[in-house]
Design a protein around this motif. Structure first.
Motif, short mmCIF file in Angstrom:
data_model
loop_
_atom_site.label_atom_id
_atom_site.label_comp_id
_atom_site.label_asym_id
_atom_site.label_seq_id
_atom_site.Cartn_x
_atom_site.Cartn_y
_atom_site.Cartn_z
N ARG A 1 0.81 -1.22 0.00
CA ARG A 1 0.00 0.00 0.00
C ARG A 1 0.84 1.27 0.00
NH1 ARG A 1 -0.26 2.11 5.20
NH2 ARG A 1 0.57 0.72 6.82
N LEU A 2 2.12 1.17 0.30
CA LEU A 2 2.99 2.33 0.37
C LEU A 2 3.72 2.60 -0.95
CD1 LEU A 2 4.55 1.76 3.91
CD2 LEU A 2 2.57 3.18 3.29
N LEU A 3 3.48 1.78 -1.95
CA LEU A 3 4.16 1.93 -3.23
C LEU A 3 3.41 2.88 -4.15
CD1 LEU A 3 4.92 -1.84 -3.95
CD2 LEU A 3 6.45 -0.17 -2.87
N SER A 4 4.12 3.39 -5.15
CA SER A 4 3.48 4.18 -6.19
C SER A 4 2.71 3.24 -7.12
CB SER A 4 4.52 4.94 -7.00
OG SER A 4 5.31 4.04 -7.76
N GLY A 5 1.85 3.83 -7.97
CA GLY A 5 1.09 3.01 -8.91
C GLY A 5 1.98 2.21 -9.83
N GLY A 6 3.05 2.84 -10.33
CA GLY A 6 3.97 2.13 -11.21
C GLY A 6 4.67 0.98 -10.51
N GLU A 7 5.04 1.20 -9.24
CA GLU A 7 5.68 0.13 -8.47
C GLU A 7 4.71 -1.01 -8.20
OE1 GLU A 7 9.06 2.52 -5.90
OE2 GLU A 7 6.97 2.57 -5.23
N MET A 8 3.44 -0.66 -7.89
CA MET A 8 2.43 -1.70 -7.67
C MET A 8 2.25 -2.58 -8.89
SD MET A 8 -0.61 0.15 -5.54
CE MET A 8 -0.37 0.83 -3.89
N GLN A 9 2.24 -1.94 -10.06
CA GLN A 9 2.05 -2.74 -11.27
C GLN A 9 3.26 -3.62 -11.54
OE1 GLN A 9 0.11 -4.45 -12.81
NE2 GLN A 9 -1.04 -3.00 -14.09
N ARG A 10 4.46 -3.14 -11.20
CA ARG A 10 5.65 -3.96 -11.38
C ARG A 10 5.66 -5.13 -10.39
NH1 ARG A 10 10.73 -0.49 -11.12
NH2 ARG A 10 9.42 1.17 -10.27
N VAL A 11 5.11 -4.93 -9.19
CA VAL A 11 4.97 -6.05 -8.25
C VAL A 11 4.00 -7.09 -8.84
CG1 VAL A 11 4.13 -6.77 -5.97
CG2 VAL A 11 5.49 -4.68 -6.21
N ALA A 12 2.90 -6.61 -9.40
CA ALA A 12 1.93 -7.51 -10.02
C ALA A 12 2.57 -8.29 -11.17
CB ALA A 12 0.71 -6.73 -10.51
N LEU A 13 3.42 -7.62 -11.92
CA LEU A 13 4.11 -8.28 -13.02
C LEU A 13 5.10 -9.31 -12.49
CD1 LEU A 13 4.75 -8.58 -16.00
CD2 LEU A 13 6.24 -6.57 -15.82
N ALA A 14 5.84 -8.95 -11.43
CA ALA A 14 6.78 -9.89 -10.82
C ALA A 14 6.04 -11.13 -10.31
CB ALA A 14 7.55 -9.22 -9.69
N ARG A 15 4.87 -10.93 -9.72
CA ARG A 15 4.07 -12.07 -9.23
C ARG A 15 3.70 -13.00 -10.40
NH1 ARG A 15 -1.29 -9.99 -6.89
NH2 ARG A 15 -1.56 -9.55 -9.10
N ALA A 16 3.36 -12.42 -11.54
CA ALA A 16 2.94 -13.22 -12.69
C ALA A 16 4.09 -14.02 -13.28
CB ALA A 16 2.33 -12.31 -13.76
N ILE A 17 5.31 -13.52 -13.16
CA ILE A 17 6.44 -14.17 -13.83
C ILE A 17 7.36 -14.92 -12.88
CG2 ILE A 17 6.40 -12.43 -15.65
CD1 ILE A 17 8.94 -11.21 -14.39
N ALA A 18 7.09 -14.85 -11.57
CA ALA A 18 7.96 -15.53 -10.60
C ALA A 18 8.02 -17.03 -10.88
CB ALA A 18 7.47 -15.27 -9.17
N LEU A 19 6.90 -17.57 -11.29
CA LEU A 19 6.85 -18.94 -11.81
C LEU A 19 6.73 -18.76 -13.32
CD1 LEU A 19 6.68 -21.91 -10.91
CD2 LEU A 19 4.20 -21.69 -11.00
N PRO A 20 7.83 -18.85 -14.06
CA PRO A 20 7.85 -18.40 -15.46
C PRO A 20 6.72 -19.00 -16.29
CG PRO A 20 10.08 -18.88 -14.73
CD PRO A 20 9.16 -19.35 -13.64
N PRO A 21 5.84 -18.16 -16.82
CA PRO A 21 4.69 -18.67 -17.57
C PRO A 21 5.04 -18.93 -19.03
CG PRO A 21 4.53 -16.29 -17.40
CD PRO A 21 5.78 -16.70 -16.66
N ARG A 22 4.31 -19.84 -19.64
CA ARG A 22 4.40 -20.01 -21.08
C ARG A 22 3.63 -18.90 -21.78
NH1 ARG A 22 7.33 -21.66 -23.80
NH2 ARG A 22 6.26 -23.07 -25.22
N LEU A 23 2.54 -18.44 -21.13
CA LEU A 23 1.72 -17.37 -21.68
C LEU A 23 1.48 -16.33 -20.60
CD1 LEU A 23 -0.22 -16.13 -23.85
CD2 LEU A 23 -2.03 -17.55 -22.82
#
Length: 224
Positions: free
Chosen positions: A144-166
């Motif tokens: 909650r203390l992050l900027s919007g851009g940082e929040m979206q990068r966290v969301a992206l990191a969550r999506a790719i932490a287990l490398p997806p095929r898609l």
């Protein structure tokens, strides 16, 4: 030619509504080859998010077939379908969908909730994903203390932490300013360079220069 990661064949989607059924998608055919970066644009209400949710196995079509790496997902049990989502698909939403009072690292580790990974290996993968998106120094910050851009990068990191095929991205820059949006797109482009297939839904046609192919969805039908 690269192998197909995703195929939609004759996909339609209807929703019940007070005035009668609404057909969000109409006989959609789409194929994504491994390593493609495909953008889908179209007016509001054209069915873009519905298409992305079906591609990401979050909901089934009313009719038609969805194939993920040569497997017809309609033949899978709910448990097997959840396993395919966990192991093969990453999803990035416009509204981040983070746990605001948990740390950045805890948010990324949530990606492993339905995946069989040892705790140490999961943490190492999560940290590596955060390093890739430029947030290695934010591991213990509350989301909650992050900027919007940082929040979206966290969301992206969550999506790719287990490398997806898609990787399916639904308006991932919609809530960001120009600089933050470019930062997220740089991350997506680097992921694609490393071999991840990406399906991006966006209203922002300035982002199309990052993509290898552009399709337009109008009134539930897809074209080039």
């Amino acid at each position: 030619m690269n192998a197909s990661v995703l195929q939609l064949a004759g996909v339609s989607k209807r929703f019940a509504a007070p005035g009668g059924a609404v057909e969000a998608l109409k006989d959609v055919a789409l194929e994504l080859a491994a390593g493609e970066f495909v953008a889908i644009t179209g007016p509001s209400g054209s069915g873009k998010s519905t298409l992305l949710h079906i591609a990401a196995l979050l909901e089934p079509p009313t009719s038609g077939e969805v194939w993920l790496e040569g497997e017809n997902v309609a033949q899978l049990s709910e448990r097997a379908l959840a396993a395919r989502r966990a192991e093969k698909i990453g999803m990035v939403f416009q509204k981040f969908c983070l746990l605001p009072h948990r740390s950045v690292l805890a948010n990324v580790l949530f990606r492993f909730r339905y995946a069989s990974r040892a705790r140490g290996a999961a943490r190492a993968s999560a940290v590596a994903a955060l390093e890739m998106v430029g947030l290695r120094d934010r591991l213990q910050h509350k989301a909650r203390l992050l900027s919007g851009g940082e929040m979206q990068r966290v969301a992206l990191a969550r999506a790719i932490a287990l490398p997806p095929r898609l990787l399916a991205a639904d308006e991932p820059t919609g809530n960001l300013d120009r600089a933050a949006a470019e930062g997220v797109m740089d991350c997506l482009r680097e992921l694609n360079r490393r071999g991840t297939t990406i399906l991006l839904v966006t209203h922002n046609e300035a982002l199309l220069r990052h993509c290898s192919r552009h399709l337009r969805l109008v009134d539930g039908r897809i074209g080039s």
